[in-house]
Design a protein around this motif. Structure first.
Motif, mmCIF file in Angstrom:
data_model
loop_
_atom_site.group_PDB
_atom_site.id
_atom_site.type_symbol
_atom_site.label_atom_id
_atom_site.label_comp_id
_atom_site.label_asym_id
_atom_site.label_seq_id
_atom_site.Cartn_x
_atom_site.Cartn_y
_atom_site.Cartn_z
ATOM 1 N N ARG A 171 35.613 41.986 39.588
ATOM 2 C CA ARG A 171 34.185 42.447 39.242
ATOM 3 C C ARG A 171 34.777 41.904 37.270
ATOM 4 O O ARG A 171 33.649 41.498 36.684
ATOM 5 C CB ARG A 171 34.079 43.462 39.405
ATOM 6 C CG ARG A 171 32.685 43.427 39.444
ATOM 7 C CD ARG A 171 31.733 44.497 38.343
ATOM 8 N NE ARG A 171 30.808 44.654 38.682
ATOM 9 C CZ ARG A 171 29.875 45.005 37.239
ATOM 10 N NH1 ARG A 171 30.721 45.115 36.401
ATOM 11 N NH2 ARG A 171 28.487 44.959 37.064
ATOM 12 N N TRP A 172 35.661 42.963 37.130
ATOM 13 C CA TRP A 172 35.278 42.417 35.178
ATOM 14 C C TRP A 172 35.820 41.710 34.964
ATOM 15 O O TRP A 172 35.617 40.878 33.310
ATOM 16 C CB TRP A 172 35.673 43.481 35.020
ATOM 17 C CG TRP A 172 35.004 45.135 35.451
ATOM 18 C CD1 TRP A 172 35.356 46.197 36.134
ATOM 19 C CD2 TRP A 172 34.177 45.449 34.089
ATOM 20 N NE1 TRP A 172 34.342 47.226 36.083
ATOM 21 C CE2 TRP A 172 33.673 46.381 35.497
ATOM 22 C CE3 TRP A 172 32.664 45.319 33.590
ATOM 23 C CZ2 TRP A 172 32.509 47.591 34.706
ATOM 24 C CZ3 TRP A 172 31.541 45.632 32.946
ATOM 25 C CH2 TRP A 172 31.554 46.420 33.843
ATOM 26 N N CYS A 173 36.769 40.402 35.716
ATOM 27 C CA CYS A 173 37.755 39.251 35.254
ATOM 28 C C CYS A 173 36.239 38.581 35.519
ATOM 29 O O CYS A 173 36.362 37.614 34.206
ATOM 30 C CB CYS A 173 38.467 38.707 36.230
ATOM 31 S SG CYS A 173 40.574 39.023 35.500
ATOM 32 N N ALA A 174 35.356 38.603 36.467
ATOM 33 C CA ALA A 174 34.599 37.862 36.711
ATOM 34 C C ALA A 174 33.084 38.143 35.292
ATOM 35 O O ALA A 174 32.159 36.769 35.069
ATOM 36 C CB ALA A 174 33.316 37.495 37.667
ATOM 37 N N LYS A 175 33.221 38.759 34.805
ATOM 38 C CA LYS A 175 32.511 39.317 33.530
ATOM 39 C C LYS A 175 33.115 39.220 32.292
ATOM 40 O O LYS A 175 32.284 38.862 30.855
ATOM 41 C CB LYS A 175 32.132 40.547 33.299
ATOM 42 C CG LYS A 175 31.453 41.554 35.247
ATOM 43 C CD LYS A 175 30.375 41.389 34.366
ATOM 44 C CE LYS A 175 29.504 42.187 32.760
ATOM 45 N NZ LYS A 175 27.826 42.101 33.135
ATOM 46 N N GLY A 176 34.268 38.732 32.311
ATOM 47 C CA GLY A 176 35.036 37.459 31.426
ATOM 48 C C GLY A 176 36.275 38.445 30.070
ATOM 49 O O GLY A 176 36.692 38.210 29.109
ATOM 50 N N VAL A 177 36.401 39.095 31.294
ATOM 51 C CA VAL A 177 37.976 39.491 30.965
ATOM 52 C C VAL A 177 39.014 38.591 30.965
ATOM 53 O O VAL A 177 39.087 38.395 32.753
ATOM 54 C CB VAL A 177 38.440 41.219 31.893
ATOM 55 C CG1 VAL A 177 39.266 41.863 31.631
ATOM 56 C CG2 VAL A 177 36.949 42.222 31.000
ATOM 57 N N ASP A 178 40.282 38.904 30.574
ATOM 58 C CA ASP A 178 40.690 38.181 30.300
ATOM 59 C C ASP A 178 42.148 38.637 30.655
ATOM 60 O O ASP A 178 43.580 38.163 31.076
ATOM 61 C CB ASP A 178 41.369 37.006 29.007
ATOM 62 C CG ASP A 178 40.213 36.284 28.201
ATOM 63 O OD1 ASP A 178 39.861 35.544 29.008
ATOM 64 O OD2 ASP A 178 39.719 37.159 27.688
ATOM 65 N N ALA A 179 42.731 40.050 30.319
ATOM 66 C CA ALA A 179 43.412 40.294 30.577
ATOM 67 C C ALA A 179 43.343 42.253 31.112
ATOM 68 O O ALA A 179 42.526 42.773 30.951
ATOM 69 C CB ALA A 179 45.059 39.788 29.338
ATOM 70 N N TRP A 180 44.560 42.808 31.656
ATOM 71 C CA TRP A 180 44.466 43.900 31.949
ATOM 72 C C TRP A 180 45.323 45.110 31.662
ATOM 73 O O TRP A 180 46.913 44.051 31.943
ATOM 74 C CB TRP A 180 44.455 44.090 34.038
ATOM 75 C CG TRP A 180 43.307 44.209 34.299
ATOM 76 C CD1 TRP A 180 43.192 42.746 34.886
ATOM 77 C CD2 TRP A 180 41.860 44.887 34.359
ATOM 78 N NE1 TRP A 180 41.366 42.470 34.709
ATOM 79 C CE2 TRP A 180 41.284 44.049 35.078
ATOM 80 C CE3 TRP A 180 41.704 46.148 35.057
ATOM 81 C CZ2 TRP A 180 39.749 44.757 35.175
ATOM 82 C CZ3 TRP A 180 40.625 46.687 34.483
ATOM 83 C CH2 TRP A 180 39.797 46.015 35.320
ATOM 84 N N ARG A 181 45.542 46.227 31.325
ATOM 85 C CA ARG A 181 46.874 46.755 31.284
ATOM 86 C C ARG A 181 46.674 47.682 32.748
ATOM 87 O O ARG A 181 45.522 48.481 32.680
ATOM 88 C CB ARG A 181 46.768 47.290 30.173
ATOM 89 C CG ARG A 181 48.111 48.407 29.914
ATOM 90 C CD ARG A 181 47.360 49.801 28.876
ATOM 91 N NE ARG A 181 48.171 50.425 28.559
ATOM 92 C CZ ARG A 181 48.042 52.019 29.342
ATOM 93 N NH1 ARG A 181 47.448 52.357 30.478
ATOM 94 N NH2 ARG A 181 48.957 53.140 29.084
ATOM 95 N N LEU A 182 47.781 47.918 33.383
ATOM 96 C CA LEU A 182 47.707 49.443 34.151
ATOM 97 C C LEU A 182 47.778 50.530 33.816
ATOM 98 O O LEU A 182 49.424 50.475 33.305
ATOM 99 C CB LEU A 182 48.342 48.382 35.747
ATOM 100 C CG LEU A 182 48.197 47.058 35.913
ATOM 101 C CD1 LEU A 182 48.990 46.041 37.551
ATOM 102 C CD2 LEU A 182 46.847 47.157 36.387
ATOM 103 N N ASP A 183 47.680 50.682 33.915
ATOM 104 C CA ASP A 183 47.668 52.750 33.114
ATOM 105 C C ASP A 183 48.727 53.327 34.378
ATOM 106 O O ASP A 183 48.353 53.054 35.455
ATOM 107 C CB ASP A 183 46.574 53.489 33.206
ATOM 108 C CG ASP A 183 47.246 54.490 32.495
ATOM 109 O OD1 ASP A 183 47.783 54.970 31.446
ATOM 110 O OD2 ASP A 183 46.970 55.953 32.726
ATOM 111 N N ALA A 184 50.231 53.912 33.757
ATOM 112 C CA ALA A 184 50.926 55.036 34.803
ATOM 113 C C ALA A 184 51.185 53.620 36.016
ATOM 114 O O ALA A 184 51.340 54.386 36.890
ATOM 115 C CB ALA A 184 50.365 55.773 34.965
ATOM 116 N N ALA A 185 51.682 52.370 35.131
ATOM 117 C CA ALA A 185 51.971 51.517 36.844
ATOM 118 C C ALA A 185 53.380 51.793 37.348
ATOM 119 O O ALA A 185 53.633 51.525 38.568
ATOM 120 C CB ALA A 185 52.114 50.002 36.241
#
Length: 459
Positions: A171-185
């Protein structure tokens, strides 16, 4: 394999709730400055030399952002989704990538789905989403995150949780987000990520994903999870500790470990972030800030600068309630509000980030140690086999000076001196004859002369 654009990325990392002056306790929910008010800082990040903005948590939460209440809504203290859209548009106008903080290991104790499960009992539709243990009276014991009882752990064996995380990321990638940090991965089973990320990448093939991992087998986690990278805490510790103790053997040993990681993936590298004492406070001699930055920006990796470090902000993390506040302070409305005392550190960042951007092959580069002592280190960086440089400087819309051309045969020589006296580092005539690109060094008959607490890059 990470997206090609990541090779050219250098991130400016900020913690929005602190940066914008929101109440971290959550008692005051009134939005003051919003995500749209980050726009005046984008030119600052770009002029610094960064190509992406990595945001801390922005979703609706109870207090500090990591106790999420709604992954599909912007925290009201940070404004509205329209404010987020304004921020995204301004970033993309400047060619800046955007990273969000995905808090998917746990949620806040007031999350509506958790409350519904506690009220409805083990047969409630949402009960399977959480790490709950039920007694014979239908009362639940809530699994928490590392003893933080306000954080309720999700059950990562649940198909509902897998669908939730997939839906949030897409959903947020569709809003223009390019990358993710996965907290406590590190606290989430690798096979959970392996079940989520392919679906996200099917919809958004160019998304970049880095997991927060502190200890453990970095390579194994990356390869089993499908993440592109993990946070390089080993190198972070070895940089500041080796400098502070004037023990470059520690730093050099970890650089060897880092080299092995680069054979398999490119780690996310840093000397500061929103969870650790600021680098300017870790080092008792502020002159060593240059050495820390030099190591970060000449070694392989995907570097990130924590907002404020480029102005030598101080701040000590403490293990108490509110113990993160000092390292997550409010910033002025615009960069013009920053003290001029930080300008020398800012210009140093510009110089070394510029060097990095003119040599994008450093992203995966190999290093060879040529001289090592407690207080001196000399190493040579060279392109890893198969590295390429098309001369475009990446796709982020930012110009680069210099002309690297193809990296074949190219190298950079990096020299550090932590001693209070000048030091001569043994160097062959070919190295000693290279021009100085940054810092200070002088070629002598015996090698490379560095001033007290000096450093240099030659190439």
């Amino acid at each position: 394999m990470e997206p090609e654009w990541v090779e050219h990325s250098i991130w400016w990392h900020l913690y929005p709730l602190g940066f914008l002056g929101a109440d971290p306790t959550g008692a005051d929910r009134t939005p003051g400055r919003t995500l749209a008010d980050l726009v005046p800082w984008l030119d600052h990040a770009q002029e610094l030399g960064c190509s992406g903005i990595a945001l801390g948590p922005i979703f609706a939460s109870s207090t500090h952002g990591y106790d999420t209440l709604d992954h599909f809504a912007i925290d009201e203290r940070l404004g509205t989704e329209a404010d987020f859209d304004t921020f995204v548009a301004a970033c993309h106008e400047r060619g800046l990538r955007i990273m969000l903080d995905g808090v998917f290991n746990h949620v806040g104790r007031q999350h509506p789905d958790l409350l519904a499960a506690l009220e409805g009992g083990p047969q409630a539709p949402t009960a399977g989403m959480f790490a709950l243990e039920w007694d014979e009276h239908g009362r639940a014991s809530i699994g928490d995150f590392e003893g933080h009882d306000l954080l309720a752990a999700l059950d990562h064996g649940s198909p509902q949780v897998r669908r939730l995380v997939t839906d949030v990321m897409t959903r947020w990638c569709a809003k223009g987000v390019d990358a993710w940090r996965l907290d406590a991965a590190y606290a989430v089973p690798a096979d959970f990520w392996a079940g989520v990320l392919p679906a996200v990448r099917e919809a958004h093939p160019e998304v970049y994903v880095v997991g927060e991992v502190i200890h453990g087998d970095y390579v194994d986690i990356v390869e089993r999870s499908g993440m592109d990278a993990v946070t390089q805490y080993e190198l972070w510790k070895a940089i500041w500790s080796g400098l502070e103790e004037r023990n470059l053997y520690e730093t050099a040993w970890t650089m060897g470990r880092h080299e092995e990681l680069l054979d398999r993936f490119v780690p996310w590298t840093f000397v500061g972030n929103h969870d650790v004492t600021r680098i300017a406070s870790q080092l008792s001699d502020e002159r060593m800030l240059a050495h820390a930055l030099l190591l970060l920006l000449t070694l392989g990796g995907t570097p990130a600068i924590y907002a404020g470090d480029e102005h030598a902000f101080r701040g000590v993390k403490e293990e108490r309630e509110g113990g993160d506040d000092e390292i997550r302070p409010p910033f002025p409305d615009t960069p013009e509000g920053l003290s001029s005392l930080g300008e020398p550190t800012y210009h140093l960042h510009q110089e070394l980030i510029g060097l990095r951007r003119r040599h994008p092959w450093l992203h995966r580069a190999r290093h060879e140690q040529r001289h090592l002592a407690n207080e001196q280190l000399l190493y040579v960086m060279s392109p890893r086999e198969g590295a390429t440089d098309d001369g475009s400087g990446g796709d982020d819309g930012q110009s680069r000076d210099g002309d690297d051309g193809a990296p074949g045969g190219e190298r950079l020589v990096v020299a550090l001196n932590l001693a209070d006296d000048g030091a001569v580092l043994p160097a062959d005539p070919e190295i000693a004859g290279l021009p100085v690109l940054a810092g200070q060094a002088e070629a002598t008959e015996d090698g490379l002369l560095l001033p007290p607490l000096g450093w240099a890059v030659l190439g």
